[in-house]
Design a protein around this motif. Sequence first.
Motif, mmCIF file in Angstrom:
data_model
loop_
_atom_site.group_PDB
_atom_site.id
_atom_site.type_symbol
_atom_site.label_atom_id
_atom_site.label_comp_id
_atom_site.label_asym_id
_atom_site.label_seq_id
_atom_site.Cartn_x
_atom_site.Cartn_y
_atom_site.Cartn_z
ATOM 1 N N SER A 1 0.857 -1.196 0.000
ATOM 2 C CA SER A 1 0.000 0.000 0.000
ATOM 3 C C SER A 1 0.887 1.237 0.000
ATOM 4 N N PRO A 2 0.462 2.286 -0.675
ATOM 5 C CA PRO A 2 1.273 3.499 -0.710
ATOM 6 C C PRO A 2 1.238 4.253 0.617
ATOM 7 N N THR A 3 2.230 5.075 0.824
ATOM 8 C CA THR A 3 2.282 5.986 1.964
ATOM 9 C C THR A 3 1.866 7.363 1.471
ATOM 10 N N VAL A 4 0.970 8.014 2.198
ATOM 11 C CA VAL A 4 0.541 9.364 1.839
ATOM 12 C C VAL A 4 1.590 10.347 2.364
ATOM 13 N N VAL A 5 2.205 11.079 1.455
ATOM 14 C CA VAL A 5 3.206 12.086 1.815
ATOM 15 C C VAL A 5 2.513 13.372 2.254
ATOM 16 N N LEU A 6 1.514 13.778 1.492
ATOM 17 C CA LEU A 6 0.756 14.982 1.792
ATOM 18 C C LEU A 6 -0.683 14.728 1.363
ATOM 19 N N ALA A 7 -1.617 14.917 2.304
ATOM 20 C CA ALA A 7 -3.015 14.578 2.059
ATOM 21 C C ALA A 7 -3.815 15.778 1.564
ATOM 22 N N SER A 8 -4.890 15.471 0.864
ATOM 23 C CA SER A 8 -5.840 16.488 0.433
ATOM 24 C C SER A 8 -6.395 17.174 1.677
ATOM 25 N N PRO A 9 -6.694 18.442 1.658
ATOM 26 C CA PRO A 9 -6.732 19.349 0.520
ATOM 27 C C PRO A 9 -5.443 20.129 0.321
ATOM 28 N N ASN A 10 -4.341 19.623 0.791
ATOM 29 C CA ASN A 10 -3.091 20.373 0.754
ATOM 30 C C ASN A 10 -2.285 20.218 -0.520
ATOM 31 N N VAL A 11 -2.661 19.280 -1.383
ATOM 32 C CA VAL A 11 -1.853 18.988 -2.558
ATOM 33 C C VAL A 11 -2.242 19.874 -3.726
ATOM 34 N N GLY A 12 -1.286 20.593 -4.253
ATOM 35 C CA GLY A 12 -1.493 21.362 -5.470
ATOM 36 C C GLY A 12 -1.085 20.523 -6.667
ATOM 37 N N ALA A 13 -1.135 21.095 -7.825
ATOM 38 C CA ALA A 13 -0.842 20.344 -9.048
ATOM 39 C C ALA A 13 0.647 20.246 -9.343
ATOM 40 N N CYS A 14 1.489 20.932 -8.579
ATOM 41 C CA CYS A 14 2.917 20.983 -8.893
ATOM 42 C C CYS A 14 3.767 20.443 -7.754
ATOM 43 N N TYR A 15 4.777 19.645 -8.127
ATOM 44 C CA TYR A 15 5.773 19.218 -7.157
ATOM 45 C C TYR A 15 7.055 18.858 -7.891
ATOM 46 N N ASP A 16 8.154 18.829 -7.158
ATOM 47 C CA ASP A 16 9.437 18.409 -7.693
ATOM 48 C C ASP A 16 10.106 17.565 -6.621
ATOM 49 N N VAL A 17 10.920 16.618 -7.036
ATOM 50 C CA VAL A 17 11.598 15.739 -6.082
ATOM 51 C C VAL A 17 12.974 15.395 -6.628
ATOM 52 N N VAL A 18 13.968 15.371 -5.729
ATOM 53 C CA VAL A 18 15.339 15.012 -6.083
ATOM 54 C C VAL A 18 15.923 14.129 -4.984
ATOM 55 N N LYS A 19 16.965 13.396 -5.328
ATOM 56 C CA LYS A 19 17.702 12.610 -4.338
ATOM 57 C C LYS A 19 18.621 13.551 -3.588
ATOM 58 N N SER A 20 18.687 13.382 -2.276
ATOM 59 C CA SER A 20 19.640 14.165 -1.503
ATOM 60 C C SER A 20 21.035 13.740 -1.910
ATOM 61 N N ASN A 21 21.882 14.709 -2.191
ATOM 62 C CA ASN A 21 23.248 14.385 -2.586
ATOM 63 C C ASN A 21 24.236 14.576 -1.456
ATOM 64 N N ALA A 22 23.716 14.593 -0.229
ATOM 65 C CA ALA A 22 24.612 14.682 0.919
ATOM 66 C C ALA A 22 25.404 13.382 1.013
ATOM 67 N N ASP A 23 26.704 13.504 1.110
ATOM 68 C CA ASP A 23 27.558 12.322 1.171
ATOM 69 C C ASP A 23 27.727 11.885 2.623
ATOM 70 N N THR A 24 26.611 11.486 3.219
ATOM 71 C CA THR A 24 26.607 11.074 4.622
ATOM 72 C C THR A 24 26.267 9.592 4.704
ATOM 73 N N PRO A 25 27.123 8.770 5.299
ATOM 74 C CA PRO A 25 26.826 7.341 5.399
ATOM 75 C C PRO A 25 25.464 7.103 6.065
ATOM 76 N N GLY A 26 24.679 6.238 5.475
ATOM 77 C CA GLY A 26 23.375 5.903 6.048
ATOM 78 C C GLY A 26 22.259 6.855 5.653
ATOM 79 N N LEU A 27 22.587 7.978 4.997
ATOM 80 C CA LEU A 27 21.564 8.928 4.584
ATOM 81 C C LEU A 27 21.043 8.515 3.210
ATOM 82 N N ASP A 28 19.790 8.120 3.171
ATOM 83 C CA ASP A 28 19.154 7.626 1.950
ATOM 84 C C ASP A 28 17.821 8.355 1.837
ATOM 85 N N VAL A 29 17.855 9.585 1.288
ATOM 86 C CA VAL A 29 16.719 10.498 1.401
ATOM 87 C C VAL A 29 16.409 11.164 0.064
ATOM 88 N N ALA A 30 15.114 11.369 -0.176
ATOM 89 C CA ALA A 30 14.652 12.208 -1.273
ATOM 90 C C ALA A 30 14.063 13.472 -0.658
#
Length: 167
Positions: free
Chosen positions: A83-112
């Motif tokens: 099942s998916p995880t809701v990141v942001l629920a209605s009515p807060n979601v607009g039509a635009c978003y962007d997502v990138v991988k964190s490029n921090a070179d920190t061991p164990g950091l696995d984040v978008a």
Amino acid sequence: CWTSGTSGATSGYVAAVDKTTGNVTVVPTLANAIANVWQPRLIALTTKILLFWISSTDAGATRTDLNVMALDPADVATSLLASPTVVLASPNVGACYDVVKSNADTPGLDVAILAVRSATTTSYSVISVTSALALNTVTHARTCDGPIALALSPEGTNIQIVRGNST
């Protein structure tokens, strides 16, 4: 990852190919619970691949939730049953978003990192999502009534947000 559909109703599909052999490991598959999907995005982290999308209950006229699934590269087919995880629920979601991988070179950091325009256009949120789908959200009360984009500094300590503001 792609969408397909007619008359405004779209479904989200995923396929996978083995990087080493080139063999198809997952044929085009309708991902569980991904109906009426808009703007799907894949982000490859170190240990998981995150699949993001905005869902809609009325063929795209109203966006509802921003969702994410963590796909295990070793078993994409089983991951698609979750099942998916809701990141942001209605009515807060607009039509635009962007997502990138964190490029921090920190061991164990696995984040978008995401930037999401709110539906009211009076604010936007910056959200971190780990490979384990842990969320951390900060909302900024600043007008965002158009597209939104983000970029991270090379060391991953600074985030640049570019947002539409017609005022």
